[in-house]
Structures are given as structure tokens and as C-alpha cells.
Design a protein around this motif. Structure first.
Motif, PDB file in Angstrom:
ATOM      1  N   ILE A 109      23.851  68.142  20.764  1.00 24.33           N
ATOM      2  CA  ILE A 109      23.981  69.143  19.713  1.00 24.33           C
ATOM      3  C   ILE A 109      25.304  68.985  18.971  1.00 24.33           C
ATOM      4  O   ILE A 109      25.409  69.307  17.777  1.00 24.33           O
ATOM      5  CB  ILE A 109      23.857  70.555  20.319  1.00 24.33           C
ATOM      6  N   THR A 110      26.320  68.436  19.643  1.00 25.17           N
ATOM      7  CA  THR A 110      27.622  68.244  19.003  1.00 25.17           C
ATOM      8  C   THR A 110      27.588  67.161  17.927  1.00 25.17           C
ATOM      9  O   THR A 110      28.541  67.044  17.152  1.00 25.17           O
ATOM     10  CB  THR A 110      28.678  67.877  20.057  1.00 25.17           C
ATOM     11  N   ALA A 111      26.497  66.376  17.878  1.00 25.05           N
ATOM     12  CA  ALA A 111      26.377  65.347  16.851  1.00 25.05           C
ATOM     13  C   ALA A 111      25.957  65.928  15.505  1.00 25.05           C
ATOM     14  O   ALA A 111      26.051  65.249  14.478  1.00 25.05           O
ATOM     15  CB  ALA A 111      25.380  64.276  17.292  1.00 25.05           C
ATOM     16  N   TYR A 112      25.510  67.185  15.485  1.00 18.91           N
ATOM     17  CA  TYR A 112      25.094  67.831  14.238  1.00 18.91           C
ATOM     18  C   TYR A 112      26.298  68.603  13.688  1.00 18.91           C
ATOM     19  O   TYR A 112      26.529  69.769  14.016  1.00 18.91           O
ATOM     20  CB  TYR A 112      23.902  68.751  14.504  1.00 18.91           C
ATOM     21  N   LYS A 113      27.062  67.935  12.838  1.00 21.23           N
ATOM     22  CA  LYS A 113      28.370  68.434  12.416  1.00 21.23           C
ATOM     23  C   LYS A 113      28.273  69.265  11.134  1.00 21.23           C
ATOM     24  O   LYS A 113      27.518  68.947  10.221  1.00 21.23           O
ATOM     25  CB  LYS A 113      29.334  67.272  12.209  1.00 21.23           C
ATOM     26  N   ILE A 114      29.087  70.314  11.107  1.00 25.73           N
ATOM     27  CA  ILE A 114      29.248  71.165   9.926  1.00 25.73           C
ATOM     28  C   ILE A 114      30.700  71.058   9.492  1.00 25.73           C
ATOM     29  O   ILE A 114      31.620  71.307  10.273  1.00 25.73           O
ATOM     30  CB  ILE A 114      28.892  72.627  10.245  1.00 25.73           C
ATOM     31  N   ILE A 115      30.923  70.695   8.230  1.00 20.07           N
ATOM     32  CA  ILE A 115      32.262  70.394   7.721  1.00 20.07           C
ATOM     33  C   ILE A 115      32.605  71.385   6.617  1.00 20.07           C
ATOM     34  O   ILE A 115      31.862  71.531   5.648  1.00 20.07           O
ATOM     35  CB  ILE A 115      32.327  68.945   7.193  1.00 20.07           C
ATOM     36  N   SER A 116      33.737  72.057   6.753  1.00 19.79           N
ATOM     37  CA  SER A 116      34.154  73.034   5.744  1.00 19.79           C
ATOM     38  C   SER A 116      34.753  72.319   4.539  1.00 19.79           C
ATOM     39  O   SER A 116      34.981  71.104   4.549  1.00 19.79           O
ATOM     40  CB  SER A 116      35.187  73.998   6.340  1.00 19.79           C
ATOM     41  N   HIS A 117      35.038  73.089   3.490  1.00 16.54           N
ATOM     42  CA  HIS A 117      35.612  72.492   2.290  1.00 16.54           C
ATOM     43  C   HIS A 117      37.006  71.938   2.547  1.00 16.54           C
ATOM     44  O   HIS A 117      37.479  71.059   1.823  1.00 16.54           O
ATOM     45  CB  HIS A 117      35.638  73.518   1.156  1.00 16.54           C
ATOM     46  N   ARG A 118      37.674  72.431   3.613  1.00 15.62           N
ATOM     47  CA  ARG A 118      38.997  71.918   3.966  1.00 15.62           C
ATOM     48  C   ARG A 118      38.933  70.774   4.972  1.00 15.62           C
ATOM     49  O   ARG A 118      39.966  70.230   5.360  1.00 15.62           O
ATOM     50  CB  ARG A 118      39.858  73.038   4.538  1.00 15.62           C
ATOM     51  N   GLY A 119      37.737  70.423   5.440  1.00 15.65           N
ATOM     52  CA  GLY A 119      37.582  69.310   6.360  1.00 15.65           C
ATOM     53  C   GLY A 119      37.509  69.700   7.821  1.00 15.65           C
ATOM     54  O   GLY A 119      37.378  68.833   8.688  1.00 15.65           O
ATOM     55  N   ASP A 120      37.619  71.007   8.152  1.00 14.47           N
ATOM     56  CA  ASP A 120      37.466  71.444   9.538  1.00 14.47           C
ATOM     57  C   ASP A 120      36.018  71.248   9.974  1.00 14.47           C
ATOM     58  O   ASP A 120      35.090  71.555   9.220  1.00 14.47           O
ATOM     59  CB  ASP A 120      37.861  72.913   9.680  1.00 14.47           C
ATOM     60  N   THR A 121      35.824  70.773  11.208  1.00 17.70           N
ATOM     61  CA  THR A 121      34.491  70.404  11.681  1.00 17.70           C
ATOM     62  C   THR A 121      34.078  71.241  12.880  1.00 17.70           C
ATOM     63  O   THR A 121      34.833  71.396  13.846  1.00 17.70           O
ATOM     64  CB  THR A 121      34.435  68.913  12.059  1.00 17.70           C
ATOM     65  N   THR A 122      32.871  71.811  12.807  1.00 13.53           N
ATOM     66  CA  THR A 122      32.222  72.456  13.941  1.00 13.53           C
ATOM     67  C   THR A 122      30.848  71.806  14.102  1.00 13.53           C
ATOM     68  O   THR A 122      30.556  70.790  13.467  1.00 13.53           O
ATOM     69  CB  THR A 122      32.087  73.973  13.715  1.00 13.53           C
ATOM     70  N   GLU A 176      34.602  77.759  -1.425  1.00 12.79           N
ATOM     71  CA  GLU A 176      35.017  77.745  -0.022  1.00 12.79           C
ATOM     72  C   GLU A 176      33.911  78.216   0.917  1.00 12.79           C
ATOM     73  O   GLU A 176      34.045  78.089   2.142  1.00 12.79           O
ATOM     74  CB  GLU A 176      36.256  78.611   0.174  1.00 12.79           C
ATOM     75  N   ASP A 177      32.814  78.744   0.380  1.00 13.14           N
ATOM     76  CA  ASP A 177      31.693  79.188   1.215  1.00 13.14           C
ATOM     77  C   ASP A 177      30.666  78.083   1.470  1.00 13.14           C
ATOM     78  O   ASP A 177      29.729  78.284   2.240  1.00 13.14           O
ATOM     79  CB  ASP A 177      30.979  80.372   0.557  1.00 13.14           C
ATOM     80  N   ILE A 178      30.827  76.961   0.819  1.00 10.59           N
ATOM     81  CA  ILE A 178      29.860  75.867   0.937  1.00 10.59           C
ATOM     82  C   ILE A 178      30.314  74.894   2.021  1.00 10.59           C
ATOM     83  O   ILE A 178      31.464  74.444   2.036  1.00 10.59           O
ATOM     84  CB  ILE A 178      29.689  75.128  -0.394  1.00 10.59           C
ATOM     85  N   SER A 179      29.396  74.539   2.922  1.00 11.08           N
ATOM     86  CA  SER A 179      29.671  73.575   3.994  1.00 11.08           C
ATOM     87  C   SER A 179      28.956  72.262   3.709  1.00 11.08           C
ATOM     88  O   SER A 179      27.975  72.199   2.952  1.00 11.08           O
ATOM     89  CB  SER A 179      29.206  74.137   5.347  1.00 11.08           C
ATOM     90  N   TYR A 180      29.453  71.213   4.357  1.00  9.24           N
ATOM     91  CA  TYR A 180      28.870  69.874   4.242  1.00  9.24           C
ATOM     92  C   TYR A 180      28.457  69.422   5.645  1.00  9.24           C
ATOM     93  O   TYR A 180      28.911  69.983   6.649  1.00  9.24           O
ATOM     94  CB  TYR A 180      29.869  68.916   3.599  1.00  9.24           C
ATOM     95  N   TYR A 181      27.635  68.390   5.707  1.00  9.28           N
ATOM     96  CA  TYR A 181      26.982  68.101   6.976  1.00  9.28           C
ATOM     97  C   TYR A 181      26.975  66.608   7.289  1.00  9.28           C
ATOM     98  O   TYR A 181      27.082  65.749   6.398  1.00  9.28           O
ATOM     99  CB  TYR A 181      25.537  68.632   6.948  1.00  9.28           C
ATOM    100  N   GLU A 182      26.859  66.347   8.585  1.00  9.45           N
ATOM    101  CA  GLU A 182      26.656  64.994   9.089  1.00  9.45           C
ATOM    102  C   GLU A 182      25.749  65.120  10.312  1.00  9.45           C
ATOM    103  O   GLU A 182      26.135  65.713  11.320  1.00  9.45           O
ATOM    104  CB  GLU A 182      27.985  64.347   9.467  1.00  9.45           C
ATOM    105  N   VAL A 183      24.525  64.592  10.219  1.00 12.34           N
ATOM    106  CA  VAL A 183      23.525  64.815  11.263  1.00 12.34           C
ATOM    107  C   VAL A 183      22.854  63.494  11.629  1.00 12.34           C
ATOM    108  O   VAL A 183      22.572  62.671  10.762  1.00 12.34           O
ATOM    109  CB  VAL A 183      22.466  65.839  10.809  1.00 12.34           C
ATOM    110  N   PRO A 184      22.571  63.266  12.932  1.00 12.62           N
ATOM    111  CA  PRO A 184      21.900  62.032  13.342  1.00 12.62           C
ATOM    112  C   PRO A 184      20.410  62.019  13.017  1.00 12.62           C
ATOM    113  O   PRO A 184      19.815  60.957  12.857  1.00 12.62           O
ATOM    114  CB  PRO A 184      22.138  61.998  14.857  1.00 12.62           C
TER     115      PRO A 184
END
Length: 632
Positions: A42-55, A118-126
Motif C-alpha cells: 500500500i505504501t507504493a501508492y503515493k500521494i504528493i502535495s504541491h510542496r512535494g511532501d509524500t504520503t 494547494e488543495d490539489i495532490s499528485y500521484y505515483e501508483v504501481p
């Protein structure tokens, strides 16, 4: 918007059918089929904030997920909702951290669900990921938020989403109809020297307006007269008005490494924010409560803002010295109306147009468990003066204990609708020369799940701009010539005993100066007592219990539908009423199901509470919904 939603579901259906092909479809040996069945963590499905912080994506069920299961999909502890979903919220508390150099658009009461950059997130998913949110509404409608994202390669991600709401509401002429479309792109080159995040957002937020209950209906509501438990029988001030906020934005944040080594990095950065906003107030016929008008029918107030902001920068990063960036910004703004208004000796211009040029710097570095950061910019040329400065310290005490201390200073002009406003209502036309607002803030946050989560802030405001009503009852802009001192402290702690839990959040606030123009309740509290267990051979995880919300009485802000703004009033106090909700939530794999009896105590006591003067608070209602994640 409807066409975009159809395209979204078609694409989602195609990807769903592709992701669910039989193991043997398309050829391939058995080893390849076995590898394809191994699910990424589940940690491979990343959510990236506009400042680059990743959850990463979280499919768990907690009490805090219940707090965020609402129209905003945020914890609304400090907000008081109006009767219908999609209407505005009255603020019970304020969090100040300003980093703007020019005024913002008006109609702030319509902005709670307006998604800024700043409310929009970006993603990186396998693998492709879908998130579906659904929740019922008080009357005739639904609330749906559908999201889909896919990586075409490890370096390129797309996402598309649409949140739609339509709710008739229980009171006359209170229909809400909103839509938030957003799409994102996240890309980096093979050598990772060029990186880009971009998004496009289109939004329309419509509310029919009724001005609240009239005097007779207010008395009937306060007295809890039985025949008016059907809220549609209560008379409102008018039934012929609506306001709507439109917005479109293209946002690009990209950087290129001129030098990329193990110890040193030099990069060129560029951020472009191109946005258009439009606010319209429409009314078929005027009403007396807003005063005389320029026209007898078809009132139509329409304001627009085009804002183009470019920030260019050079960043140097060193393993020892940290990250240092220098940047320069250019802003173009065009706010206003289509014509000039002349009212006797008063001339109200139609537009505020110009450019502003700014410069600034950023710094960040890590010293063991300590992290320093800072960001500052100042206007150098243009029609508006101003600056912002943010500096902070993070201290990772232990893996579970964290401390943050931050200071923020901001000076800028008040929002555009304080400076210039035109309306078909004569009393709603003005052009002012307000001074810059100035805020200085000290915020601190201590996170310790096993001890206490504590946060607080002290804010000093000078030249505070606000709306209030004249003796004739018309809303006008004012500026406080003194200082406002505002203190807030918020604490949260959860206790567990066996399968029972008690989650407590409490906030204390005090305004030591400027209390007549800045009103907040002294105490806000939320307490949840609930039971957790696993049923049906542990296939179903459940949480059920009660949540109590309460805030002390205070001079609650009033709401003006012409401006879509809240105004300060000191004639009547509201609050001091408990709201108890019963909830039963469950989780099956990646699906969370929510069932709630809202304001259940009103079945016993009745409801005559208010969310703003003249605007009733929500009655008892049964609502349910779900959040469903697909990992294809």
C-alpha cells in the motif's frame, strides 16, 4: 461537466475491464502470471502535495475517517454547517498563515469547497487506482466524488476526478448544485533531471438563496411549533435569488537540474498559476431588505478576476549547507466589472488592473532530528505593496513524537471586494482606499499519540478589514483602526480500554483586543465514545458509538447572500447547544461504509438552533455512504 463525467466513467470502465482480464489472457508464461498476481504494498501508492511532501493511500477505518466523511472531505471541527449540504459554513475558529502578496477574490463564503492550488495532490501508483465517495443528502439528490489515477510508466502519472453535488434541501429555495473537475499530470525524465507537476481545475458552485427565515418564521422555529416540523412550511425572506462561483485554473510547477551530483545540485525552477474566477448574484425581482436598486427586474451582479502569477527561481542544494533558493515573481491581475457606476457625487470605477513584481528566497536544512525552513517574498514594484515571511523548526523527538514551531508575517491589501464592489443594489456599491492588513502569527504543534496532540497559536492583526451592517441594515466594508489579539489552544487525546475508545478534542480561544470586530466562541469540544470489533470471522471491522459536538455562546457572524460573505454582528448571541450523532461504520477489505443518525438528540429536545442569524441549524437526519478503493 456532464460530458467530462461520462468520459471519466468510460475510461474507468476500460481500465477496470483491462485490469480484470483472466490470468491467461494475452499470452505469457506461468512465471509472469504469478508475478502479476503479487500485489504491490500500500505504501507504493503515493500521494504528493504541491510542496512535494509524500504520503500514501490509507484504506483503514478510524474515528478520524468518520470526521472526514463529509462534503469537504476534511475534518470540519472548526466549522458550523448550514442546513443543506453544499451551503456555506460559519467559522468557529481561525487559522492564520498568509503567504499572498496581492488581494484575493471576494465571495469567501463560497470558497469552502473551492479547490485552490494547494488543495490539489499528485500521484505515483504501481497499478491503476480508483477512489469512489458517495453520501446521501438531506433531500432529493446525492453527493459523489469519483477519482481515477494511472501510471503509464514509472515516470508518468495521470489522474482525473469529479466531485458533484445536488441537494434540494428542506427549506424553501435552498437548493445546492456544485461540481469540481480536476486532472493532474506528474512526470519526470529518465535521468530525473527534469520534473513536472501540472493540473487543470474547473469548478462551479451554485446556491439558491432565501435570505434566511423571516421574522414570523423565526419565531415559529424558536418556539418549536409542531406544524412547522415540515421545514418547507416556514416562510423565508425571498425565493427568487441565487449566487454562483465559477473558477478555472491551469497550474504548472517544473524544474530542471543544471548540475546534478551526489553532493551538489543546481536547478532552475518555474511555477505558473493561471486562474479565472467569476462570481454572480442573480435575483428576478429586488427585495426591500437590501434597499433601493438600479433596475426593477432581473438583477445581476457579476465580478471577474483573472490572475496570472509566474515565479522563476534558482535552487542550490548541498548535503551540508542545505537547500537555498532565490526567486522572482510577476503577477498580472484584472478584477472588476463591465461599466462605471455614477451615484450622485460618488463614482465607482469598473476595474482594478495592473502588475506586481516581487523577489524572495527559501531555505531548508536538516541537522539530525532538527529541520529548519524559511520562505519569504516582498513586492518590489507595482500598485500593491506587501510581503510574507514564514520560518519554522521541526524537531523529531522520537519516531512517534514531533514538535513544530513556526512564525508567519504577512502584509497585503484586503480582498478585492473590500476595495471595489458594484451591485444593482445601490447600497452595495463602493470603492475604498483601505490600508494593508498586517498579521503576525506564532504557531506551535506537539504531536504525541500516546501522550497528547497539542497545537496553538497567537495572532496579532492590524488594519483588519471586515464586513458589518449599518444602522439601516445594509452590509458594508469597514477597517478596524486598532489591533486584534487572538489566542487559540487545541488539544486532542484518544483513550482505549479493551474494545472501547474515547476520543476528545477541545479548543480554547480568547480575543483580548478587538473583540467587537472579531468574534469566536470561547470553548469548542468534540467527544466520541465508540466500540470497535471484528465480526464474521474477522471479515468485517466495525466501529459504532456517539459523537458530541458543543461550543459556547458567542456573537455569531451573519451571512449576506448578495456578497456571499459573513459580516460581524454584536446584537445577538448564538450557540451553547449540544449536537449528538450516532454512527455505525464498517470496513470490508478496501471498502469503508458509513451510517449516521445526525443530531439524534433533537428527537428528544427538538431543534431551534442556528448556524447564523436567521439560518437554522440541521435537524435530525439519517445519512449513509461509502468510500471504495479499487487497486487494479
Amino acid at each position: 461537466m456532464k460530458q467530462l463525467l461520462i468520459v471519466f466513467f468510460i475510461l474507468g470502465g476500460i481500465m477496470l475491464s483491462y485490469g480484470q482480464r483472466p490470468a491467461g489472457a494475452g499470452g505469457g508464461n506461468r512465471l509472469e502470471q504469478k508475478d502479476s498476481l503479487q500485489k504491490p504494498p500500500i505504501t507504493a501508492y503515493k500521494i504528493i502535495s504541491h510542496r512535494g511532501d509524500t504520503t500514501f493511500v490509507d484504506t483503514s477505518l478510524t474515528i478520524h475517517k468518520d470526521y472526514r466523511f463529509n462534503y469537504l472531505r476534511k475534518d470540519n471541527f472548526e466549522l458550523l454547517p448550514f442546513a443543506n449540504v453544499g451551503q456555506t459554513y460559519n467559522r468557529l475558529a481561525y487559522y492564520f498563515k498568509e503567504e499572498n502578496l496581492i488581494p484575493e477574490f471576494g465571495a469567501q463564503a463560497r470558497h469552502f469547497n473551492f479547490m485552490e492550488a494547494e488543495d490539489i495532490s499528485y500521484y505515483e501508483v504501481p497499478t491503476p487506482l480508483t477512489d469512489l465517495y458517495f453520501k446521501t443528502v438531506p433531500e432529493q439528490g446525492q453527493n459523489l466524488d469519483a477519482f481515477f489515477t494511472i501510471n503509464t510508466s514509472s515516470r508518468l502519472n495521470f489522474s482525473i476526478a469529479y466531485k458533484g453535488l445536488r441537494s434540494l434541501g428542506k427549506y424553501q429555495n435552498s437548493l445546492t448544485s456544485t461540481g469540481n473537475f480536476r486532472s493532474t499530470l506528474n512526470y519526470q525524465t529518465l535521468n530525473n533531471r527534469y520534473r513536472m507537476k501540472a493540473h487543470f481545475v474547473a469548478q462551479d458552485l451554485l446556491n439558491r438563496e432565501n435570505g434566511g427565515l423571516n421574522d414570523l418564521a423565526t419565531e415559529q422555529y424558536i418556539n418549536k411549533e409542531e406544524e412547522f416540523e415540515d421545514r418547507s412550511l416556514l416562510e423565508v425572506r425571498f425565493e427568487n435569488a441565487e449566487n454562483v462561483l465559477f473558477g478555472k485554473r491551469f497550474y504548472l510547477d517544473h524544474e530542471y537540474d543544471l548540475v546534478s551530483g551526489d553532493n551538489n545540485r543546481i536547478a532552475l525552477t518555474h511555477i505558473l498559476n493561471f486562474s479565472d474566477k467569476k462570481y454572480i448574484f442573480r435575483q428576478t425581482n429586488p427585495v426591500e431588505i437590501f434597499g433601493p436598486t438600479l433596475r426593477a427586474t432581473a438583477l445581476n451582479d457579476e465580478s471577474k478576476l483573472r490572475h496570472i502569477n509566474n515565479v522563476l527561481g534558482v535552487t542550490y542544494e548541498n548535503n551540508t549547507l542545505g537547500k537555498l533558493a532565490f526567486k522572482a515573481g510577476q503577477s498580472y491581475y484584472n478584477y472588476g466589472y463591465n461599466s462605471i457606476i455614477v451615484l450622485g457625487d460618488q463614482v465607482v470605477t469598473n476595474r482594478l488592473v495592473g502588475e506586481n513584481y516581487s523577489a524572495g528566497a527559501e531555505y531548508a536544512n536538516q541537522f539530525g532530528p532538527f529541520a529548519l525552513y524559511g520562505d519569504a517574498m516582498v513586492n518590489l514594484a507595482g500598485d500593491f505593496t506587501g510581503h510574507f515571511l514564514t520560518a519554522g523548526l521541526n524537531f523529531q523527538i522520537t519516531p512517534l513524537n514531533f514538535l513544530n514551531v513556526e512564525v508567519n508575517s504577512n502584509e497585503r491589501a484586503p480582498n478585492f471586494n473590500f476595495l471595489l464592489h458594484q451591485s444593482d443594489y445601490l447600497n452595495y456599491n463602493w470603492q475604498t482606499n483601505f490600508s494593508n492588513e498586517s498579521t503576525q502569527v506564532l504557531n506551535a504543534r506537539f504531536i504525541s499519540p500516546k501522550l497528547l496532540n497539542l497545537e496553538g497559536g497567537y495572532t496579532l492583526i492590524n488594519n483588519y478589514a471586515y464586513f458589518s451592517q449599518t444602522e439601516e441594515g445594509f452590509t458594508r466594508p469597514f477597517q478596524h483602526d486598532g489591533s486584534i489579539s487572538y489566542l487559540r489552544i487545541k488539544a486532542q487525546r484518544e483513550f482505549h480500554y479493551g474494545k472501547f475508545s474515547l476520543d476528545n478534542t477541545i479548543m480554547y480561544q480568547r480575543v483580548t483586543e478587538g473583540g467587537g470586530v472579531f468574534n469566536v466562541p470561547e470553548l469548542i469540544t468534540r467527544n466520541s465514545l465508540y466500540f470497535s470489533d471484528r465480526w464474521f470471522r474477522r471479515a468485517l471491522f466495525v466501529q459504532t458509538g456517539f459523537t458530541l459536538n458543543y461550543f459556547t455562546s458567542y456573537n455569531m457572524n451573519g451571512y449576506d447572500p448578495v456578497l456571499a460573505e459573513f459580516y460581524v454582528q454584536n446584537e445577538a448571541s448564538f450557540g451553547d447547544y449540544p449536537v449528538v450523532d450516532f454512527f455505525f461504520n464498517g470496513r470490508v477489505q478496501q471498502t469503508r461504509i458509513f451510517f449516521k443518525l445526525e443530531h439524534v438528540n433533537s428527537l428528544i429536545t427538538g431543534n431551534n438552533n442556528f448556524a447564523a442569524p436567521g439560518y437554522p441549524y440541521r435537524d435530525f437526519i439519517i445519512r449513509f455512504g461509502l468510500v471504495w478503493n479499487f487497486f487494479l
